[in-house]
Enzyme design. Structure first.
Site, PDB file in Angstrom:
ATOM      1  N   GLU A 172      22.231  72.805  56.296  1.00 19.06           N
ATOM      2  CA  GLU A 172      22.752  73.248  55.000  1.00 19.06           C
ATOM      3  C   GLU A 172      22.581  74.746  54.746  1.00 19.06           C
ATOM      4  O   GLU A 172      21.832  75.155  53.853  1.00 19.06           O
ATOM      5  CB  GLU A 172      22.088  72.463  53.864  1.00 19.06           C
ATOM      6  CG  GLU A 172      22.295  70.969  53.950  1.00 19.06           C
ATOM      7  CD  GLU A 172      21.839  70.231  52.698  1.00 19.06           C
ATOM      8  OE1 GLU A 172      21.152  70.832  51.860  1.00 19.06           O
ATOM      9  OE2 GLU A 172      22.187  69.056  52.549  1.00 19.06           O
ATOM     10  N   GLU A 379      22.741  63.234  56.641  1.00 14.97           N
ATOM     11  CA  GLU A 379      21.901  62.877  55.497  1.00 14.97           C
ATOM     12  C   GLU A 379      22.728  62.153  54.461  1.00 14.97           C
ATOM     13  O   GLU A 379      23.819  62.590  54.100  1.00 14.97           O
ATOM     14  CB  GLU A 379      21.299  64.111  54.791  1.00 14.97           C
ATOM     15  CG  GLU A 379      20.111  64.717  55.462  1.00 14.97           C
ATOM     16  CD  GLU A 379      19.556  65.916  54.693  1.00 14.97           C
ATOM     17  OE1 GLU A 379      19.622  65.921  53.439  1.00 14.97           O
ATOM     18  OE2 GLU A 379      19.069  66.841  55.357  1.00 14.97           O
TER      19      GLU A 379
HETATM   20  C1  GBH Z   1      19.239  68.057  51.188  1.00 20.58           C
HETATM   21  O1  GBH Z   1      19.585  69.042  50.280  1.00 20.58           O
HETATM   22  C2  GBH Z   1      18.201  68.621  52.099  1.00 20.58           C
HETATM   23  O2  GBH Z   1      18.702  68.830  53.401  1.00 20.58           O
HETATM   24  C3  GBH Z   1      16.939  67.823  52.154  1.00 20.58           C
HETATM   25  O3  GBH Z   1      15.924  68.583  52.719  1.00 20.58           O
HETATM   26  C4  GBH Z   1      16.616  67.333  50.766  1.00 20.58           C
HETATM   27  O4  GBH Z   1      15.345  66.721  50.691  1.00 20.58           O
HETATM   28  C5  GBH Z   1      17.672  66.358  50.364  1.00 20.58           C
HETATM   29  O5  GBH Z   1      18.955  66.900  50.496  1.00 20.58           O
HETATM   30  C6  GBH Z   1      17.523  65.825  48.946  1.00 20.58           C
HETATM   31  O6  GBH Z   1      17.669  66.849  48.009  1.00 20.58           O
HETATM   32  O7  GBH Z   1      23.765  69.408  42.149  1.00 20.58           O
HETATM   33  O8  GBH Z   1      24.700  67.388  41.225  1.00 20.58           O
HETATM   34  O9  GBH Z   1      26.176  69.078  42.077  1.00 20.58           O
HETATM   35  C7  GBH Z   1      20.558  68.668  49.358  1.00 20.58           C
HETATM   36  C8  GBH Z   1      20.842  69.791  48.396  1.00 20.58           C
HETATM   37  C9  GBH Z   1      21.929  68.362  46.844  1.00 20.58           C
HETATM   38  C10 GBH Z   1      22.474  70.680  46.919  1.00 20.58           C
HETATM   39  C11 GBH Z   1      23.187  68.067  46.116  1.00 20.58           C
HETATM   40  C12 GBH Z   1      23.754  70.396  46.196  1.00 20.58           C
HETATM   41  C13 GBH Z   1      24.916  68.893  44.796  1.00 20.58           C
HETATM   42  C14 GBH Z   1      24.798  67.782  43.779  1.00 20.58           C
HETATM   43  N1  GBH Z   1      22.060  69.518  47.687  1.00 20.58           N
HETATM   44  N2  GBH Z   1      23.629  69.212  45.373  1.00 20.58           N
HETATM   45  S1  GBH Z   1      24.862  68.436  42.207  1.00 20.58           S
END
Ligand code: GBH
Length: 491
Positions: A172, A379
């Site tokens: 990411e 994921e």
């Molecule tokens: C991942 O990040 C990571 O790779 C992991 O380490 C982490 O633990 C896992 O997911 C859970 O968070 O904000 O409602 O528009 C994910 C990060 C999550 C960022 C979703 C963008 C969009 C949903 N992303 N987010 S929202």
């Protein structure tokens, strides 16, 4: 039914690799052991006010010491694959120089242990734990970090390049660039639109250079990949042209800033236009795009939720209901006139909306844009407010997590529908194997299919883990009621 994504009995083809995922800083602990250097997440989590409750990864799941028992749990679940990350500061404490033998030895034991248990190792080189010494020289805002990353890839490849099945360069880069340097919600906690865009490019470059370095040293025939968190964007109903333009803007900065150079060999022209007041992108040097545009064997896809946007009128209070903490900066350089709207529930404990149709939509869109590109879900999973009950055999602790089981069932259904519609989808790694350090949220959010008691480090298989075990054993989606009653605590 067709609409709620609660299909059961759907069969997954042989070769579709089902497993689970973690990341080094989120589970390992042992931050001062065997010569490991400090990373930006050590610095960030030890800075007051940055992480919920002052939580740090100092101990986390103590996986650095409990790796063997954790491998046994993976085997007990029948996992076909395990996606883990390698901590750069365990290999090169300052981000440069020869590989530290103790660091290599840890991952070498882990990989051997996976192979001995018949579990395919999927290794990520960078899941956000940049050596602090490199951050002190500018981190991802400077080109030298990309060059250092390629050297790091080389030394890891030399040591493990006979046994890794899938190499993932970055996890990411959206988060590394925009949360690390744009909003400041993640380490190193910098809030600068220009820094964020520089980071985007240097992360892309790091990926390309690392693949080239790996190709020179590995001795087996692995697959090469990168994992992106692509945003599934929707415009507010009835928002017309301005809504469509808001989608285009966020699509450029969130998605095409990565898929453009990685898979098409060019940054999108509209991204340059949208960000012209922030930077002239002169840090993109001749030859960079060719270096970035390496063929990859599989594109890793992380999916959690959808994103709803519209154009902001500039007058009314701007909504930023995108699940991001208000930390001063914006993760959307050049898009200050876009609003992020609350979405329809249900929601996970993160406040993210649950919508498996977004996963199907994303997989179909990728397949359409890149028809010959194999994909893998690297994921998908959810945090919920888990409760421990003592209704197992002899009063043993159990975690009944029907919401997580339902989340997984519906997203596995989406994956199966994508397969049925011709998407070349190679596997599914559930986030996460263990409850762990959820970045800015510390230990307050639990994504694991295995419960971790942070006082005793006891692991308890949640119902979702038993459900996944059954799915893998039968290669078909079981109904939630068919979980069985085999849960028991494991030391
Ligand atoms: C991942 O990040 C990571 O790779 C992991 O380490 C982490 O633990 C896992 O997911 C859970 O968070 O904000 O409602 O528009 C994910 C990060 C999550 C960022 C979703 C963008 C969009 C949903 N992303 N987010 S929202």
């Amino acid at each position: 039914g067709r609409d709620d994504f609660r299909d059961t009995g759907l069969k997954f083809p042989p070769g579709f690799v089902i497993g689970s995922a973690t990341a080094a800083y989120q589970i390992e602990g042992a931050v001062d052991e065997d010569g490991r250097g400090p990373s930006i997440w050590d610095t960030f989590s030890h800075t007051p006010g940055r992480v919920w409750n002052g939580d740090t990864g100092d101990v986390a799941d103590d996986h650095y010491h409990r790796w063997e028992a954790d491998l046994d749990l993976m085997q007990e679940l029948g996992l076909e694959s395990y996606r883990f990350s390698i901590a750069w500061p365990r290999i090169q404490p300052t981000g440069r120089g020869p590989a530290l033998p103790e660091g290599i030895a840890f991952y070498s034991r882990l990989v051997d242990g996976l192979i001995a248990r018949g579990i395919t190792p999927i290794a990520t080189l960078y899941h956000w734990d940049l050596p602090q010494a490199l951050e002190d020289e500018g981190g991802w805002t400077v080109r030298s970090t990309a060059l250092a990353f390629a050297e790091y890839a080389r030394v890891v490849g030399e040591a493990l390049g006979d046994r890794i099945a899938v190499w993932t360069t970055l996890n990411e880069p959206w988060c590394s660039a925009y949360l690390g340097y744009g909003s400041g919600a993640h380490a190193p906690g910098i809030a600068s639109p220009e820094a964020a865009l520089r980071a985007v490019h240097h992360l892309n470059l790091a990926h390309g250079l690392a693949i080239a370095a790996l190709r020179e040293v590995v001795t087996n025939d692995p697959q090469y990949s990168i994992t992106l968190n692509l945003h599934v964007l929707r415009a507010e109903a009835g928002s017309g042209e301005s809504g469509a333009d808001a989608v285009r803007r966020i699509d450029a900065i969130a998605n095409r800033a990565f898929t453009g150079p990685l898979l098409h060999g060019a940054y999108p022209a509209d991204l340059f236009e949208d960000t012209a007041s922030i930077t002239d992108w002169s840090f993109v040097l001749e030859g960079d795009l060719a270096a970035i545009n390496q063929p990859i064997d599989v594109l890793g896809v992380n999916y959690y939720a959808t994103t709803l946007v519209r154009h902001w009128d500039g007058v009314s209070p701007r909504s930023m209901a995108d699940g991001h903490k208000d930390v001063g900066g914006s993760p959307w350089p050049g898009a200050d006139d876009v609003e992020f709207l609350p979405q329809e529930g249900p929601y996970t404990a993160m406040g993210w909306n649950i919508d498996p149709s977004g996963l199907l939509e994303l997989l179909l869109a990728l397949h359409e844009e890149f028809p010959s590109q194999p994909l893998m879900i690297t994921e998908n999973g959810a945090a919920f407010e888990d409760v421990v009950s003592f209704d197992g055999i002899d009063g043993a602790p159990r975690v009944h997590d029907p919401l997580r089981v339902d989340y997984l069932q519906r997203h596995f259904t989406a994956a199966h529908r994508a397969l049925a519609q011709g998407v070349d989808l190679r596997g599914y790694q559930v986030w996460s194997l263990l409850d762990n350090f959820e970045w800015g949220y510390g230990y307050s959010k639990r994504f694991g299919i295995i419960r971790v008691d942070y006082d005793t480090q006891e692991r308890i298989l949640k119902d979702s883990a038993l459900w996944l075990r059954r799915l893998i054993a039968e290669r078909a989606i079981p109904s939630p009621e068919e979980q069985g009653d085999e849960g028991r605590p494991l030391a």
